[in-house]
Design an enzyme around this catalytic site. Sequence first.
Site, PDB file in Angstrom:
ATOM      1  N   SER A  81     -10.803   0.771   2.889  1.00 46.28           N
ATOM      2  CA  SER A  81     -10.449  -0.181   4.082  1.00 46.28           C
ATOM      3  C   SER A  81      -9.117   1.841   4.282  1.00 46.28           C
ATOM      4  CB  SER A  81      -9.740  -1.075   3.384  1.00 46.28           C
ATOM      5  OG  SER A  81      -9.654  -1.880   3.361  1.00 46.28           O
ATOM      6  N   ARG A 125       0.806  -1.331  -0.088  1.00 45.64           N
ATOM      7  CA  ARG A 125       0.302  -0.121  -0.420  1.00 45.64           C
ATOM      8  C   ARG A 125       0.973   1.286   0.102  1.00 45.64           C
ATOM      9  NH1 ARG A 125      -2.411  -3.442  -1.031  1.00 45.64           N
ATOM     10  NH2 ARG A 125      -4.547  -4.865  -0.705  1.00 45.64           N
ATOM     11  N   GLU A 170      -5.050   3.625   6.136  1.00 51.74           N
ATOM     12  CA  GLU A 170      -4.234   3.463   4.306  1.00 51.74           C
ATOM     13  C   GLU A 170      -5.522   5.203   3.993  1.00 51.74           C
ATOM     14  OE1 GLU A 170      -6.309   0.517   1.361  1.00 51.74           O
ATOM     15  OE2 GLU A 170      -4.889  -0.147   3.579  1.00 51.74           O
TER      16      GLU A 170
END
Length: 301
Positions: free
Chosen positions: A223, A174, A293
């Site tokens: 998310s 990520r 995130e």
Amino acid sequence: MSPEIFDKLSAALRGRVLVREPLSRHTTWRVGGPADLFLVPVDRSDLLAALGLCHEAGLPWMVLGAGSNLLVRDGGIRGAVIHTGGLKELVFEEEGLARAGGGLPLMTLIRETVRRGLAGLEALAGIPGTVGGGVTMNAGAGGQDLAGVVRAVTLASPEGEEIWEAPRLHFGYRGSSLPRDRVVVEVLLAFERKDPAALEQTIREHLARRRSSQGVRGPSAGSVFKNPTGTPAWRLIDEAGLRGASVGGAQVSTVHTNFIVNTGGATARDVMELIEYVRKTVCSRSGVTLEPEVRIAGEDG
């Protein structure tokens, strides 16, 4: 912001120049205060002109794609927000190669590559966002990610364009080394040849699985937390008893606990406070500190 800056941008750009545009209209959480200026260049040359004028005027700027991995605080953004909606080109070149604009929806890229029997991103079906945002955060799912297909990225800045080859991107979980003071203009991708019918079936399976496990109701940003090593974030949140927990109009989804949903009338402060509450509660129960995130930007209201 002086009227002169607005006048210069309006005269020079072919795209839209909006004043005090609410960013709640441009983020998937549907929260966020206004941008002093909201610029929508129509193509690469318009983008370069916008960047040059912002630099010349000493006007800070940030880039915005689909707004699906972003929380803008209630005070909004000082300076300019540059939207990449004009960078949606998609060109297929020699065998297995494609060039995609940074503002192209990621799902459009996936569908068009699969239709041509080009494999490498089909497991990402259903992930929101743009190609530029996906590359910057190295979006991934089902054992695939952008790092597996990206060969080079063309970036724009007030000084012009430059190309970063894949080794310089330093992809990780990520994340990547792409700087925030550049705009992803174009991405060169390389795919493998596979049977289109099999790839279409893979897409259908991933979309069905995503609808089943992530079919949340209400605006969200996907998310919220990265998955720590060992246990997925949603399980840690669920085991901490946080399913359905809420602050104001923000709620931990009852369907997928790594999603926070705007149930109606949520503010960015509600979302921020709920994120922090989830982090503290999970840490106290499991000893794991969850890392967001989503990107957080702007000023408090």
